[in-house]
Motif scaffolding. Structure first.
Motif, mmCIF file in Angstrom:
data_model
loop_
_atom_site.group_PDB
_atom_site.id
_atom_site.type_symbol
_atom_site.label_atom_id
_atom_site.label_comp_id
_atom_site.label_asym_id
_atom_site.label_seq_id
_atom_site.Cartn_x
_atom_site.Cartn_y
_atom_site.Cartn_z
ATOM 1 N N GLN A 14 0.835 -1.197 0.000
ATOM 2 C CA GLN A 14 0.000 0.000 0.000
ATOM 3 C C GLN A 14 0.872 1.250 0.000
ATOM 4 O OE1 GLN A 14 -3.213 0.584 -0.229
ATOM 5 N NE2 GLN A 14 -3.986 -1.513 -0.197
ATOM 6 N N ALA A 15 0.619 2.125 -0.958
ATOM 7 C CA ALA A 15 1.430 3.329 -1.128
ATOM 8 C C ALA A 15 0.535 4.547 -1.286
ATOM 9 C CB ALA A 15 2.332 3.189 -2.354
ATOM 10 N N MET A 16 1.142 5.716 -1.174
ATOM 11 C CA MET A 16 0.470 6.945 -1.590
ATOM 12 C C MET A 16 0.787 7.173 -3.062
ATOM 13 S SD MET A 16 1.105 9.578 1.604
ATOM 14 C CE MET A 16 -0.028 10.817 0.951
ATOM 15 N N GLY A 17 -0.048 7.945 -3.713
ATOM 16 C CA GLY A 17 0.196 8.248 -5.113
ATOM 17 C C GLY A 17 -0.418 9.582 -5.487
ATOM 18 N N LEU A 18 0.081 10.136 -6.571
ATOM 19 C CA LEU A 18 -0.441 11.391 -7.106
ATOM 20 C C LEU A 18 -0.509 11.282 -8.622
ATOM 21 C CD1 LEU A 18 2.290 14.203 -7.102
ATOM 22 C CD2 LEU A 18 2.805 11.787 -6.957
ATOM 23 N N PRO A 19 -1.268 12.144 -9.298
ATOM 24 C CA PRO A 19 -1.332 12.081 -10.758
ATOM 25 C C PRO A 19 0.065 12.212 -11.361
ATOM 26 C CG PRO A 19 -3.046 13.530 -9.903
ATOM 27 C CD PRO A 19 -2.158 13.196 -8.748
ATOM 28 N N ARG A 20 0.370 11.352 -12.307
ATOM 29 C CA ARG A 20 1.714 11.325 -12.872
ATOM 30 C C ARG A 20 2.103 12.661 -13.508
ATOM 31 N NH1 ARG A 20 5.447 7.749 -13.385
ATOM 32 N NH2 ARG A 20 4.201 6.057 -12.545
ATOM 33 N N GLY A 21 1.131 13.410 -13.988
ATOM 34 C CA GLY A 21 1.432 14.678 -14.631
ATOM 35 C C GLY A 21 1.800 15.806 -13.692
ATOM 36 N N ARG A 22 1.765 15.576 -12.384
ATOM 37 C CA ARG A 22 2.081 16.650 -11.435
ATOM 38 C C ARG A 22 3.586 16.938 -11.331
ATOM 39 N NH1 ARG A 22 -2.389 17.658 -7.985
ATOM 40 N NH2 ARG A 22 -4.213 17.425 -9.331
ATOM 41 N N GLY A 23 4.418 16.091 -11.932
ATOM 42 C CA GLY A 23 5.844 16.410 -12.006
ATOM 43 C C GLY A 23 6.705 15.656 -11.010
ATOM 44 N N GLU A 24 8.004 15.605 -11.338
ATOM 45 C CA GLU A 24 8.958 14.843 -10.536
ATOM 46 C C GLU A 24 9.186 15.457 -9.158
ATOM 47 O OE1 GLU A 24 10.425 11.950 -11.034
ATOM 48 O OE2 GLU A 24 9.244 11.719 -12.882
ATOM 49 N N ALA A 25 9.205 16.771 -9.070
ATOM 50 C CA ALA A 25 9.470 17.416 -7.777
ATOM 51 C C ALA A 25 8.366 17.100 -6.774
ATOM 52 C CB ALA A 25 9.616 18.925 -7.958
#
Length: 244
Positions: free
Chosen positions: A197-208
């Protein structure tokens, strides 16, 4: 861990942190019977992240993992809490896992099945929650057994019973609770998968922004925050994932 302005805009572009909360996994979140609001490990982590960002938290609540994945992928939510899976990774950037959870099989007491390896046989039908980590995993792994998809993970065992299926698959704790509720059911020993189980964010939000979230989750594990949250919410059978 205060972010620079670009990272803050990437994580909370609307000025609040919209966190997708999946109530379909009782280890991570549930509805507080007193307040009607979501509570659990994922809610605690979302609240802690919002605090570090200096923004308000806006929970976006779903009953199933698949809908939560869709919301984050479509940027209807800024972060979410998911089982890591390569299909989901197309639209979501995952952190390392923060919790490890067992995925198990449940059968009737009279079932001849005793081992996990016996499930994948012709004629066996396995109930899973639509779009759940178990659905994704078993869709790849089962070669002979058929998959029957319940609407949500909490309805898997009821679907299994109502349709007279041979096996139900899901989170150990959910299956154990349903077995106590219904009776005449048992879990097979061991597990067929360990869910990361992990956290995640939209891939387009950037590497930083993705790196900030990685650093956040690693800090939460190292500080004991995740372990404390598991204990506070009375969660058993899940363990804090090791440091990445």
């Amino acid at each position: 861990m205060k972010p620079d302005p670009d990272v803050l805009r990437a994580l909370a572009p609307t000025g609040v942190l919209r966190a997708a909360i999946n109530l379909g996994n009782p280890i991570l979140a549930a509805t507080d019977p007193g307040t009607g609001q979501p509570r659990g490990v994922s809610v605690d982590l979302a609240r802690a992240l919002a605090g570090r960002l200096g923004v308000a938290l806006e929970p976006v609540v779903f009953q199933a993992a698949g809908r939560s994945v869709e919301a984050v992928t479509a940027e209807e939510a800024d972060i979410g809490f998911f089982a890591v899976d390569p299909l989901r990774g197309a639209g979501i950037a995952f952190t390392p896992p923060y919790v490890l959870i067992e995925g198990c099989y449940l059968v009737r007491d009279a079932s001849p099945l005793r081992q996990n390896e016996e499930v994948d046989r012709p004629g066996h039908r396995v109930a899973v929650g639509l779009g759940s980590a178990y659905d994704l995993h078993l869709s790849r792994e089962l070669k002979q057994a058929a998959i029957v998809r319940a609407a949500t993970s909490p309805t898997v065992v009821d679907t299994f019973v109502a349709q007279g299926l041979e096996v139900a698959a899901g989170v150990r704790q959910q299956l154990e609770a349903d077995a106590r509720r219904i009776g005449g059911l048992r879990l097979l020993e061991g597990h067929f998968m360990v869910i990361r189980q992990a956290m995640g964010l939209p891939r387009g939000r950037g590497e930083a922004a993705a790196r900030y979230l990685v650093d956040f989750i690693e800090a939460m594990k190292a500080s004991g925050f995740v372990a404390d949250a598991l204990g506070r919410h009375g969660i058993e059978g899940a363990s804090v994932a090791p440091a990445a």
